[in-house]
Enzyme design. Structure first.
Site, PDB file in Angstrom:
ATOM      1  N   ALA A 150       0.962  -1.283   0.009  1.00 26.75           N
ATOM      2  CA  ALA A 150      -0.186   0.057   0.484  1.00 26.75           C
ATOM      3  C   ALA A 150       1.118   1.030   0.081  1.00 26.75           C
ATOM      4  CB  ALA A 150      -0.833   0.092   0.876  1.00 26.75           C
TER       5      ALA A 150
ATOM      6  N   GLU B   2       4.537  -5.613   6.530  1.00 23.16           N
ATOM      7  CA  GLU B   2       3.394  -4.957   7.748  1.00 23.16           C
ATOM      8  C   GLU B   2       3.108  -4.472   8.989  1.00 23.16           C
ATOM      9  OE1 GLU B   2       2.068  -6.478   5.259  1.00 23.16           O
ATOM     10  OE2 GLU B   2       1.161  -6.239   4.745  1.00 23.16           O
TER      11      GLU B   2
ATOM     12  N   GLU C 116      -0.838  -9.366  -1.631  1.00 20.88           N
ATOM     13  CA  GLU C 116      -2.616  -9.891  -1.527  1.00 20.88           C
ATOM     14  C   GLU C 116      -3.178  -9.388  -2.649  1.00 20.88           C
ATOM     15  OE1 GLU C 116      -1.981  -6.139   1.823  1.00 20.88           O
ATOM     16  OE2 GLU C 116      -3.075  -7.959   3.101  1.00 20.88           O
TER      17      GLU C 116
ATOM     18  N   GLY D  38       0.058  -5.087   1.121  1.00 21.26           N
ATOM     19  CA  GLY D  38      -0.422  -4.868  -0.600  1.00 21.26           C
ATOM     20  C   GLY D  38      -0.428  -5.635  -1.649  1.00 21.26           C
TER      21      GLY D  38
END
Ligand code: 3HC
Length: 686
Positions: free
Chosen positions: A63, A125, A105, A102
């Protein structure tokens, strides 16, 4: 399409490409583009399969952290990942570089994953005080297995493409050009139905249900590493939910835990630190167009513990090292220690036999000082004596090639004085490595008054090559780190006399999150460091301990007693020595509160950090924090001393110091910058 996302066709495969330098972070425009590309694939009947790939150095590295704390822009990442997974045509992730957070993901949302063997896949993270918040904690255990997911989520350690293939996270390893092979793979799988959706897979969960002790064993094995941190436990719980609840409920639980972490102080501190670390590499005031000098060979003077450790950094990075000693025995011993260290790393599987062999081959041990003439950077790592250092630099001045950088690994001494003693002060700087030098990440690069900008830039860039985090420091006693250690040491010692015990002071530091307290550290490093070595001269507690052979752990006794397994216990002898000194010096002993210890040892460090900033000895407050986190184990979840002070409130720090001012006496004086900022309600780091 949005700017960073474009699509092209190869036959009936739609190739979706992200171009969002530097790391293809999944910012709003990327997320919007990905959703639009999936819609395009759905609407176009001629598209039979999709490949998602990235340009530049890496697949999506996560992210966009700069968006954290700002108002959300839709679509949010979990919806993007769901959109990919729900695509009615097979989607293949083509992974190179780092598929992180992310990014992984997104790859897990894809129906298939292909990767280069050297790619890295991870969910870091936890290092930002978070957990994977776009379904990662629920999909990863379903695809890679619970044990692997637990390890990856709770530690943040990435795995290689090869390891990912072995555990089922990657479906095929690609040798050669990634995207064409990924397209070929997409063509192979285009007609397979039902599509394998990560969120629907159950078989890997079943394996873990047979081993219910897995989670507690994992917690136990990592208890030390996770001490004080909130995010690892939240990650463990989130992965656990994958076993206990259906996917649809698991992601709700994941979101709840994610939001709890996101709004906490630890996540704020760890995210601040992520950027602090990167900012540290930036040198202020460099003239435009400054280019680094070329460094092909490094020289190291001194093959002791420090010189050996320093050399290993360069050797491991593939840079040849000439190491010089005064006699054959010392040289052989130094080279032997390096070899042993390498072999130990190989035994732990950290290095391959080939890497060890390569590193060893790059070492040139010699007694001939003149061989340093071939080196582009020469680091002096002998003991702390100004005259000895000046003598060495004088010799270097005569033999080093023009433009060679001459560095001292001093911890305290005045780099300007060394520079002024030779004809090329512009080439002189400090490179202060922390012990053990082959392991500790921190490097203080000391910028002298006359250090040339390109010399400084070279040292900073070289630090990155040898995987250190470098911070620029100015010339002052102890630079940034050791200078801040001094007030802590002074006050901790006075507190002993006034009534605190070493155990109490150390406990306060450990509870705060430091790996050890000041007296545990003294025992580990050696109580005798800096001792005058005259047993008849006993002027303070340290002299008294050294005089009776209590030099710390190496002698089985120091501020603590140690058993044969080096387990410490409080020492009645030390207690008596402290009380004796207190009586002799007329110090009245009293009950000391933990809060007083915090104020006199930690607040004083903040004050010293502020003085360092006020004098321009650090470029920015965050650099001070980087030094303390990487050099001394300050808990990263508190950001570093300056960030921590900001979080406590600078007025609180000032009040605490004022409370203690009379007790600290002439050892203490206020930093003007601290008073000024506290008065104005400002912060150091924000
Ligand atoms: N968001 C925003 N900026 C990022 C970023 C990210 N995720 N990752 C890196 N950057 C920026 C850095 O700040 C740096 O900016 P600068 O040049 O202005 O200083 C630039 O990209 C280059 O980064 P590095 O200097 O770190 O480059 P390296 O090549 O050494 O390392 C990397 C590349 C391995 C990708 C490293 O940057 C990294 O580890 N990044 C963080 C990865 C991460 O933590 N991802 C998870 C994010 S949280 C998340 O995904 C939540 C989700 O689950 C919902």
């Amino acid at each position: 399409m949005t700017d960073p996302i474009s699509t092209t066709r190869h036959g009936d495969v739609l190739i979706v490409t992200s171009n969002n330098p530097p790391v293809n972070a999944l910012g709003a425009a990327v997320r919007q583009g990905l959703v639009a590309a999936i819609e395009q694939a759905e609407q176009d009947d001629s598209v039979k399969a999709v490949v998602i790939a990235c340009e530049g150095q890496t697949f999506f590295a996560g992210a966009d952290i700069t968006e954290f704390g700002k108002p959300p822009v839709m679509p949010w990442l979990p919806a993007v990942v769901d959109a990919i997974e729900n695509c009615s045509k097979p989607v293949v992730a083509a992974i190179h570089g780092t598929a992180f957070g992310g990014g992984l993901e997104v790859a897990l949302g894809c129906h298939y994953r292909v990767a280069l063997p050297g790619a890295k896949l991870g969910v870091p993270e936890v290092k930002l005080g978070l957990l994977p918040g776009a379904g990662g904690t629920q999909r990863l255990p379903r695809v890679a297995g619970v044990e692997r997911a637990l390890e990856m989520c709770a530690t943040g350690t990435p795995i290689s493409g090869k390891e990912a293939f072995d555990c089922g996270l990657v479906d095929r390893l690609i040798e050669g050009e990634l995207v064409p092979h990924a397209v070929g793979y997409a063509e192979e799988v285009r007609d397979i139905r039902p599509l394998p959706k990560s969120s629907e897979r159950e078989e890997r969960l079943a394996e873990a249900r047979d081993n219910p002790a897995l989670f507690d064993e994992f917690r136990k094995a990592n208890a030390r590493k996770f001490r004080g941190f909130e995010a690892p436990e939240a990650n463990i719980r989130a992965v656990g939910v994958a076993l206990d609840k259906p996917y649809s409920e698991g992601v709700i639980e994941e979101r709840k835990l994610f939001m709890e972490l996101m709004s906490g102080n630890q996540a704020r501190a760890q995210q601040y630190f992520f950027f602090a670390e990167r900012k540290a590499a930036k040198i202020e005031g460099l003239p435009e167009g400054t280019a680094p000098r070329e460094v092909k060979r490094v020289g190291v003077i001194g093959a002791g513990t420090m010189g050996g450790g320093i050399s290993m950094n360069f050797l491991s990075a593939g840079i040849p090292v000439t190491i010089v000693e005064m006699n054959q025995e010392a040289l052989d011993r130094g080279a032997g220690v390096m070899r042993k260290n390498y072999e130990a790393s190989a035994a732990k599987g950290k290095l391959s036999a080939e890497q060890v062999e390569k590193a060893t081959r790059l070492l040139n041990p010699t007694l001939d000082f003149d061989e340093l003439a071939q080196c582009d950077l020469i680091i002096e790592a002998v003991y702390e004596d100004m005259d000895v250092k000046k003598e060495i630099f004088g010799r270097l001045d005569r033999i080093a090639k023009p433009g060679a950088i001459l560095a001292s690994n001093t911890s305290y001494l005045n780099v300007d004085e060394i520079a002024a003693s030779i004809s090329r002060p512009q080439d002189v700087l400090g490179m202060h490595f922390f012990s053990p030098a082959n392991i500790m990440k921190l490097l203080e690069i000391v910028r002298g008054a006359k250090t040339a900008p390109d010399a400084l830039m070279t040292a900073m860039q070289l630090a990155k090559r040898i995987r250190k985090v470098a911070v620029v420091a100015g010339v002052c006693h102890g630079f940034i780190g050791n200078r801040m250690l001094m007030p802590r040491q002074v006050e901790a010692t006075k507190l002993l006399l006034e009534g605190a015990s070493p155990e109490q002071i150390d406990r306060v530091h450990v509870e705060f999150g430091m790996p050890m307290g000041p007296f545990q550290m003294a025992d580990l490093a050696g109580v005798d460091i800096g001792w005058h070595r005259d047993v008849s001269r006993v002027e303070n507690i340290r002299d008294a301990l050294c005089a009776i052979d209590r030099w710390g752990q190496k002698k089985g006794a120091g501020f603590y007693d140690y058993d044969d397994k080096r387990r410490p216990s409080p020492s009645p002898v030390v207690k008596a020595i402290i009380e004796d000194f207190a009586t002799k010096q007329g110090v009245e002993r009293r009950e000391i509160s933990d809060q007083e210890i915090v104020e006199r040892t930690l607040y004083t460090m903040v004050n010293e950090g502020a003085k360092i900033l006020e004098e321009g000895m650090a470029q920015r407050a965050s650099d001070v924090d980087v030094v303390w986190v990487y050099g001394y184990g300050w808990p990263v979840y508190r950001g570093g001393p300056m960030f921590w002070a900001d979080s406590e409130g600078l007025d609180t720090i000032v009040e605490g110091l004022k409370r203690q001012e009379a007790r600290m006496g002439s050892d203490f004086s206020f930093s003007k910058l601290l008073l000024d900022k506290a008065g104005k309600g400002e912060k150091f780091t924000r």
